[in-house]
Design a protein around this motif. Structure first.
Motif, short mmCIF file in Angstrom:
data_model
loop_
_atom_site.label_atom_id
_atom_site.label_comp_id
_atom_site.label_asym_id
_atom_site.label_seq_id
_atom_site.Cartn_x
_atom_site.Cartn_y
_atom_site.Cartn_z
N SER A 315 0.82 -1.21 0.00
CA SER A 315 0.00 0.00 0.00
C SER A 315 0.85 1.26 0.00
N GLY A 316 2.17 1.12 0.20
CA GLY A 316 3.00 2.30 0.01
C GLY A 316 4.14 2.51 0.97
N ASP A 317 4.05 2.16 2.24
CA ASP A 317 5.11 2.48 3.19
C ASP A 317 6.28 1.49 3.02
N MET A 318 7.48 2.02 3.20
CA MET A 318 8.68 1.18 3.13
C MET A 318 9.74 1.76 4.06
N VAL A 319 10.44 0.86 4.79
CA VAL A 319 11.55 1.27 5.64
C VAL A 319 12.76 0.42 5.31
N GLU A 320 13.93 0.96 5.60
CA GLU A 320 15.16 0.21 5.44
C GLU A 320 15.73 -0.12 6.80
N SER A 321 16.35 -1.30 6.91
CA SER A 321 16.86 -1.77 8.18
C SER A 321 18.10 -2.61 7.93
N TYR A 322 18.52 -3.34 8.95
CA TYR A 322 19.64 -4.27 8.80
C TYR A 322 19.54 -5.32 9.89
N CYS A 323 20.29 -6.38 9.75
CA CYS A 323 20.34 -7.39 10.80
C CYS A 323 21.69 -8.09 10.75
N GLY A 324 22.05 -8.67 11.87
CA GLY A 324 23.24 -9.50 11.97
C GLY A 324 22.83 -10.88 12.43
N LEU A 325 23.42 -11.91 11.83
CA LEU A 325 23.09 -13.29 12.16
C LEU A 325 24.06 -13.78 13.22
N ARG A 326 23.61 -13.90 14.45
CA ARG A 326 24.47 -14.37 15.52
C ARG A 326 23.66 -15.08 16.59
N LYS A 327 24.34 -15.94 17.35
CA LYS A 327 23.71 -16.73 18.41
C LYS A 327 24.57 -16.67 19.65
N ILE A 328 23.97 -16.44 20.81
CA ILE A 328 24.70 -16.42 22.07
C ILE A 328 24.04 -17.43 23.02
N GLU A 329 24.85 -18.20 23.73
CA GLU A 329 24.30 -19.22 24.62
C GLU A 329 25.35 -19.60 25.65
N VAL A 330 24.92 -20.35 26.66
CA VAL A 330 25.81 -20.98 27.63
C VAL A 330 25.74 -22.47 27.43
#
Length: 963
Positions: A315-330
């Motif tokens: 319908s018209g709205d658009m945003v730009e973003s980013y992401c990083g692929l990472r995993k943290i655990e114990v």
């Protein structure tokens, strides 16, 4: 998904939301500065503060913080409302002032020099702001949104005299739809009133207090982050939650959509550069998309790779973003020790405690460049993590951590009362508890898309600590992609992901409790005031004070060098040094408060930090302490004569007794001889074993200050006290004084108060090769196709780039060199190294190898490919033609060549493919690296005027001499 919290207030609606997205190419695009510069702006000057940073000169009212403020949800057209506003300070219960007092530069807090005012506002007062702005172009059905990055603490907002919103919370962004309050034509009037009780209230405030001193600082009142406008379509994206799943190579994107229900489709696309690598589309009635990545590239501090995202509505709205692929655990390692795993691998997290204060802007950095500098210098020092201490930064700080590669432990700002370590949790009032939880959720929702943040820390040292188990469990459920540190220091409860201790000056480590990883949440605090760079000229302090940079640096590096032993046992997984910079009267920063002086040697600290990524060392007693069995020392409590540290000094009049010496109540002490006076002097002869393998280091338990001498040469000088036996580096001159036969260790220990104890020995410290375990043939990989295991950039790196592409290590064209050096121990008795390499492009094909050829760490050779030349060389004052072994070969562009090197005590050999190209007897040879290629580590790889690809890099020990 928690998309946003709404607060309905009679005539208006205001909401807070997690609104992020990025598009590095659009940051700052479309910026409009409302109503331009004025004559007043041209004449503006900051107030005269106690101390200023170098960036204050870059602060301009017409372009104060002009960067796009929300880099994880970018729209191209926006209007900054930063700049000069009218201000007034009035009694809390008074209405809008009839007249305003002057002008204040937003977004700097009124208490700061950069506001131009530098005036304190107390809990009985309210600060008022007023400015005009041009009416944005809003078409029928569109929305005019007014955004505030942060206002501390309570904000009430009017547009054209109409109250449009109120918000409570000093650290989270909020947005108000002001469309209905706009007049049809002409300038619009924006008024904001802010009230902040600071420590007179129970709300989250961090380290802000009305009477600053010690570890508490000047408060911030009112607007302290960017204020801005944007116009959206009738139906628009109001928020994003971006959740990576490393195991599935997926990224889930959940949307909050405001306005009438959308029609058509919702779509998302992921990009690497200009190339689209994933796409998804769903009906507009849904809100969750999944992007599947076919060749996932993970985010790490060494490779902070970010995927660009575009998310839109048909319908018209658009945003730009980013992401990083990472995993943290114990998860537990092979020895059953809980470890912090990043993308499935144990990465020791080392970083400074970061307060986020500025002498000229207080809570607000002068510029975006200044904000970035703190992260860059932290990374240069070898740190891979920052603990952001009881403060939440603007979005752009986390954006730079994402881009530059910096892990973040994010504290929740503290408030209300405190508890001691042995006291139960607070009983907060319902209002206090509810406000804390609202702001806690707002912090997480506003920052949760940043891959850099790996841990939430709700409580610090008992400050405001209440319902610890419930709060910790709520965070873990609300955000399943991160760890939770239930309480950093003091009042631990057996919940969360880690067990955290504070140890000053330290270091130290808690014992893992079976499920939680052990972390050192604070240590260090070594203080050094630098004249002309302090908040005040005297009465500054640190946890441990020094008078010069050299002694500070030695003590600092010594403490970092003690950490590897703690990684092995009891199993330390992270450490936080106090702190990044001085703050007001607290002078225990690595930098001065104005960021003008770096107090420590950056490269030395970086090397100490890099060693924390190596496999933990092993320790063998070369000269035992008295921990397990008593050893007899000569000692006196009367000050001895001169030369008491020398081997030929006569100590016949001294007493004899078994170590250790002190009071049994001293933590970690094994007392066999009581010592109760202020000073003790000790001497003991020893012989070093002939078959020592590894570096020598003192094993020392001291309470308090101690000096240790070897054969009359100062080996170490330590201050304060330890609570257990620790590894302490031996100075080079003392190491050189050791010899075969009898040696002497002499110690002076001085005690002032509390416990007292002294005992010492010498350990042989062996540092294993970095990387994975060796295979059946003894080969240990040094590059696994994704990560260099135990390598670092060399001093000459930076001319080119070192990257990982498609499972290959790429040393990209540099002027003249690009390279890496190995930080693990290279077996001195003999080893083999092999790798595959090919030229990608460049005028020359040269992959240089540097490695030690003897016990002297400055003895080097170089071998490799270069202009058809393969060989060894020495330019150490000798004619090169007499000291080079050469073989001419032709190398085809793009073809892989296999290189194998074998170094033993008798011989150096090398093969390219199956052909031996180097065969040199070492006896009588003086072989050293070319001077222009000197490295600081014993094994290196480098390219010259070339882009080369390397793979299958591995090493193994050769125990038998070569034939």
């Amino acid at each position: 998904m928690t998309r946003r919290s709404r607060i309905d207030v009679s005539k208006f609606v205001v909401w807070t939301s997690s609104r992020r997205a990025v598009a590095p190419g659009l940051l700052g695009a479309g910026l409009i500065v409302a109503l331009g510069a004025t004559a007043a702006a041209a004449d503006w000057q900051p107030a005269k503060g106690p101390l200023m940073t170098r960036w204050w000169r870059d602060v301009k009212p017409a372009a104060a913080w002009p960067e796009y403020p929300r880099p994880q949800m970018v729209r191209p057209n926006w209007t900054s409302l930063n700049g000069l506003w009218k201000y007034a300070v009035a009694a809390k219960h008074d209405g809008k002032p009839a007249a305003f007092e002057g002008e204040l530069l937003v977004p700097f807090p009124i208490e700061s020099a950069l506001s131009g005012v530098m005036r304190r506002v107390d809990e009985k007062q309210r600060v008022w702001y007023l400015r005009k702005f041009s009416r944005p172009e809003v078409h029928p059905g569109e929305h005019a949104l007014l955004h505030f990055g942060a206002v501390d603490w309570e904000a009430t907002v009017w547009v054209n005299g109409r109250e449009v919103g109120q918000h409570r919370g000093g650290y989270d962004p909020f947005t108000i739809d002001i469309t209905a309050a706009l007049t049809p034509h002409g300038d619009q009037e924006l008024t904001v009133a802010a009230w902040d009780p600071t420590d007179a209230g129970t709300q989250p405030r961090g380290k802000q207090v009305r009477k600053p001193g010690g570890i508490m600082y000047t408060p911030t009142t009112g607007i302290w982050q960017t204020v801005w406008l944007e116009v959206t379509p009738e139906t628009y994206i109001g928020g994003l939650v971006i959740t990576p799943d490393v195991d599935k190579s997926e990224v889930q994107v959940d949307l909050a959509i405001d306005g009438p229900p959308p029609e058509g489709k919702i779509w998302a696309r992921a990009f690497v550069g200009a190339d689209e690598v994933a796409a998804a589309e769903i009906p507009a009635s849904s809100r969750s998309l999944t992007l599947r990545l076919t060749k996932p590239r993970l985010w790490t501090p060494d490779d902070p790779f970010l995927y660009a995202l575009r998310i839109g509505l048909s319908s018209g709205d658009m945003v730009e973003s980013y992401c990083g692929l990472r995993k943290i655990e114990v998860a537990k390692d092979g020895d059953g020790i809980p470890r912090l795993l990043l993308n499935g691998k144990f990465v020791f997290q080392t970083g400074p405690l970061d307060q986020g204060f500025w002498p000229d802007g207080l809570y607000t950095a002068p510029t975006d460049e200044a904000l970035r500098y703190d992260i860059e210098i932290t990374k240069r020092m070898g740190f891979n993590m920052i603990r952001k201490h009881v403060k939440v930064e603007p979005e752009r700080w986390y954006y730079w951590c994402d881009r530059l590669g910096m892990l973040v432990w994010q504290d929740m700002p503290s408030g209300d009362k405190s508890i001691k370590a042995n006291e139960p949790d607070l009983k907060r009032s319902p209002e206090s508890a509810a406000q804390f939880e609202r702001e806690l959720q707002a912090m997480i929702d506003a920052r949760r898309n940043h891959p850099s943040i790996v841990m939430w820390v709700p409580f610090n040292e008992g400050w405001g600590q209440f319902d610890t188990a419930r709060i910790t469990e709520w965070i873990a459920q609300h955000d399943r992609t991160r760890l939770v540190n239930c309480a950093s220091g003091w009042a631990d409860r057996p919940v969360g992901s880690v067990i955290d201790m504070h140890n000053y000056p330290g270091p130290g480590s808690p014992k893992p409790d079976g499920a939680r990883a052990a972390v050192l949440g604070e240590f260090g605090g070594l203080g050094l005031p630098i004249t002309a760079h302090t908040w005040q000229s005297e009465k500054n302090w640190g946890y441990r004070s020094f008078t010069d940079r050299e002694s500070l640096g030695r003590n600092l590096i010594d403490r970092f060098n003690r950490i590897p032993a703690l990684i092995r046992s009891p199993g330390l997984c992270a450490s936080v040094y106090t702190q990044t910079t001085d703050v007001e009267v607290e002078v225990n920063g690595l930098l001065t408060y104005d960021r003008s002086i770096i107090k420590v040697d950056v490269e030395q600290l970086a090397q100490a930090n890099r060693r924390l990524q190596e496999p933990p060392p092993t320790f063998a007693a070369a000269v035992p302490t008295s921990e397990q069995a008593p050893l007899v020392w000569r000692y006196t409590t009367d000050k001895p004569g001169d030369h008491w540290t020398e081997p030929d000094f006569s100590d016949g009049g001294w007493q004899s007794g078994p170590g250790g010496f002190g009071e049994p109540s001293t933590p970690g002490a094994v007392v066999r001889t009581r010592w109760r006076t202020s000073d003790i002097w000790l001497r003991r002869e020893f012989e070093l074993p002939a078959d020592i393998r590894g570096e020598l280091a003192l094993r020392l338990h001291h309470d308090e200050d101690a000096e240790v001498y070897l054969n009359g040469v100062l080996a170490a000088e330590v201050s304060g006290y330890s609570t257990s036996y620790e590894s302490v580096a031996i100075q080079d001159k003392a190491l050189a004084a050791l010899h075969g036969g009898k040696n002497l260790i002499a110690i002076h220990c001085h005690q002032t108060t509390g416990g007292q104890y002294i005992d010492a020995g010498i350990d042989a410290v062996r540092r294993g090769a970095s990387g994975a375990a060796a295979d059946a043939g003894g080969w240990r990989p040094l590059f696994d196709g994704m990560t260099l295991l135990g390598w670092q950039s060399t001093p000459f790196a930076g001319h080119g780039d070192v990257e990982v592409e498609d499972g290959q290590l790429m040393l990209k064209f540099g002027e003249p060199l690009t390279g890496v050096s190995y930080t693990g121990d290279v077996p001195r008795d003999g080893y083999e190294l092999e790798l595959d390499a090919r030229r990608v492009d460049g005028s020359d094909f040269f992959v240089g190898l540097t490695f030690p050829v003897g016990p002297d760490p400055c003895s080097w050779i170089v071998g490799g490919w270069g202009g058809g030349l393969v060989g060894l060389s020495s330019l150490d004052g000798m004619d090169a033609s007499e000291n080079e072994t050469q073989r001419v070969m032709e190398f085809q562009n793009g073809r892989w060549y296999h290189f194998r090197l074998k170094v033993t005590k008798a011989k150096i050999e090398a093969w390219i493919d199956a052909e031996r190209v180097i065969d040199v007897d070492r006896e009588g040879k003086q072989i050293s690296i070319r001077r222009e290629m000197e490295l600081s580590k014993p094994l290196g790889l480098a390219t010259y005027m070339t882009t080369a690809a390397l793979k299958n890099i591995r090493i193994r020990r050769v125990d038998a001499p070569a034939r």
